[in-house]
Enzyme design. Structure first.
Site, short mmCIF file in Angstrom:
data_model
loop_
_atom_site.label_atom_id
_atom_site.label_comp_id
_atom_site.label_asym_id
_atom_site.label_seq_id
_atom_site.Cartn_x
_atom_site.Cartn_y
_atom_site.Cartn_z
CB SER A 67 -7.09 -1.99 5.75
OG SER A 67 -8.28 -1.82 5.04
CG HIS A 110 -3.17 -4.12 7.32
ND1 HIS A 110 -2.58 -2.98 6.79
CD2 HIS A 110 -4.18 -4.44 6.48
CE1 HIS A 110 -3.22 -2.65 5.68
NE2 HIS A 110 -4.18 -3.52 5.46
CD GLU A 170 0.65 -1.36 8.24
OE1 GLU A 170 1.22 -0.27 8.07
OE2 GLU A 170 -0.56 -1.52 8.02
CG ASN A 225 -3.80 1.63 3.77
OD1 ASN A 225 -3.28 1.56 2.66
ND2 ASN A 225 -4.63 0.71 4.22
#
Lengths: 289, 253
Positions: free
Chosen positions: A119, A140, A152, A190
């Site tokens: 990540s 991800h 992702e 994120n």
């Protein structure tokens, strides 16, 4: 139930176990690889997951047998020789991942794809220097993988359309929703979610509103399912702070990502959220505020 | 708290109109903004004026000034979505102690939803109580917060939208994938770009500009893509086009 394809998951922590189960449940023969010391814990984890499904009436004894027949837990990388998808979910250590990829490259099928569940590290830097850097991309998953529907797909400069399309189909085949994103710090979620936490921390630091007020405002005024502070306590103040710092550094100290001193203070104080009984809020043993 | 208080709503150009249906008809009148520019405070019987001007801070000051010319000392002005601190904006009004900031998202205003109430440094307690009373009588929750540009919800939400705009501008993902990722990856009620279209990019741009001016911190600079789209009139649903094309909405509002 078995679909004839083989997935190899390296690293049997929370993410690795969850990803492996998601793959098995969609019919992939799946091998989880970890160090010998970790194997009993992974076995227990898988058994507990299955027992929970049975208890909830979602699984029959036959389903359990089916899953157990598809999943293998091993100590070495020999499964790489037959794996179609290799998913790396080891600790976020760049050098360890790089070493792993170079070992895998020697053992894997040429048409297989190595996916990293990182990540916070650069997928591009991980792929660089490999014989075929185009075989590496990011996949991800979100925590817990069995529940969170999003994946992702992270493309580097070497990822061609065909590989991206293949990954897209793979993610759909394990019944998740894929999105495509270029390898940039924090990817989509994120990165954009930084503001929810950090701007709220800044508002509290400046005394504009108290944490419980901000949570109420975001929930009742903005329809967010959880307020930023409840969420931070659940995820872990330390985890959130680490992600914030890493994205801030990765963007060369862009002020939009600047962390807040309040996060650091909470971490220094050991107030890490629910897991320590205290973060922004205090929690009794039952986990209630 | 005076339950029978007469209320007037003033909508500047481009302002959201959800408050009108929420406020009800009893004792509520809608003032023509053009007349206020010329004639100021239109009816001395009115106890609270909701100034729904979501243009820039200078516009908000101009409206306050117009309204204050002949206002009664007792009338309260509820200023929607203050783009600078209420304390500063209120100085444009003849009686700064009568000005209270309010914050909510227009499309979410309903009984049970929450409204932020922000008194400025000079605001009188009675004025705050009157505005809070208006929302509470209609079933809203309220939180009193310190007055500052964007208050809480709009400030946090606009920062999320700004970052989503930067991500799109830099081409890291498609608009659809950005929205889908935020809804599925972190449970947002709407994707930030579709949310931006529904709020209006002009309003988001004004909000971010206010924060940028207030702090002088580049953290708050609006994404150039938002500025460009606002300049081109691509402000979202009302305009028929923003981050997405809205065929069904074209020509409405």
């Amino acid at each position: 139930m078995e679909n004839g394809k083989h997935v190899m998951v390296i690293g049997g922590g929370t993410m690795g176990q969850g990803i492996a189960l998601v793959c098995v449940l969609s019919g992939y023969r799946t091998t989880v690889v970890d160090l010998p010391a970790a194997i009993p814990r992974i076995r227990t984890g898988v058994e507990r997951f299955l027992a929970d499904r049975v208890k909830k009436g979602k699984f029959s004894a036959a389903d359990v047998q089916n899953v157990m027949g598809l999943i293998a837990i091993e100590e070495d990388l020999s499964a790489a020789a037959s794996a179609d998808w290799i998913i790396e979910a080891i600790a976020e250590n760049f050098d360890a991942k790089k070493k792993l990829f170079s070992d895998l490259e020697k053992a894997m099928k040429t048409e297989a794809t190595i996916c990293t569940n990182t990540s916070s590290l650069s997928v591009t830097a991980m792929a660089a220097g490999m014989r075929n850097p185009g075989c590496v991309l990011g996949l991800h998953f979100f925590n817990p993988p069995a529940v969170m529907p999003l994946v992702e797909i992270v493309r580097t400069c070497w990822t061609d359309e065909a590989t991206a399309a293949k990954a897209f189909e793979f993610v759909q085949s394990i019944r998740k929703f894929p999105v495509l994103v270029k390898d940039t710090p924090g990817f989509i979620v994120n990165r954009i979610a930084r503001s929810f936490a950090v701007e709220s921390l800044k508002i509290v630091t400046e005394g504009i509103a108290a944490p419980e007020q901000v949570d109420r405002i975001m929930r009742l005024g903005g329809n967010f399912k959880m307020g930023p502070f409840e969420l931070m306590d659940m995820v872990g103040i330390d985890v959130n702070f680490a992600v914030t710092r890493s994205i801030y550094r990765a963007f060369f100290e862009e002020p939009r990502f600047r962390p807040q001193i309040l996060q650091q203070d909470l971490v220094n104080a050991g107030r890490l959220g629910r897991k320590t009984g205290r973060g922004i809020y205090s929690y009794e043993t039952g986990g209630k505020k | 708290m005076n339950v029978a208080l007469q209320v007037a709503l003033v909508y500047g150009p481009g302002a959201p109109e959800g408050l009108a249906s929420f406020a009800g008809k009893e004792g509520v009148s809608i003032w023509d903004p053009a007349r206020i520019r010329a004639a100021g405070f239109l009816d001395p019987q009115v106890g609270i004026v909701f100034l729904m001007v979501d243009a820039g801070a200078e516009e908000q000051k101009a409206w306050l000034q117009a309204l204050g010319r002949n206002a009664e000392k007792t009338a309260v002005v509820a200023l929607y979505a203050p783009h600078l601190s209420v304390s500063e904006l209120a100085m444009a009004y003849r009686y700064p102690e009568q000005v209270v900031g309010v914050g909510f998202l227009d499309q979410m205003l309903s009984p049970g939803s929450l409204v932020e109430i922000a008194p400025g440094l000079r605001t009188a307690v009675a004025a705050v109580d009157a505005v809070e009373g208006f929302f509470r009588e209609r079933g809203c929750e309220t939180e009193r917060v310190k007055d500052f540009s964007g208050l809480v919800l709009r400030r946090v939400l606009f920062m999320i939208i700004n970052e989503a705009a930067y991500a799109l501008w830099e081409g890291i993902a498609s608009r659809e994938d950005i929205d889908l990722a935020m809804k599925l990856g972190t449970n947002y009620p709407m994707g930030p770009l579709e949310w931006a279209d529904s709020i209006g990019l002009d309003r988001i741009y004004n909000g971010l500009k206010g924060l940028h001016e207030e702090y002088g911190d580049d953290r708050y600079r609006p994404c150039p893509l938002i500025r460009k789209m606002v300049a081109a009139g691509h402000t979202g649903k009302r305009a028929g086009i923003g981050f997405y094309t809205h065929h069904a909405e074209r020509g409405k509002g």
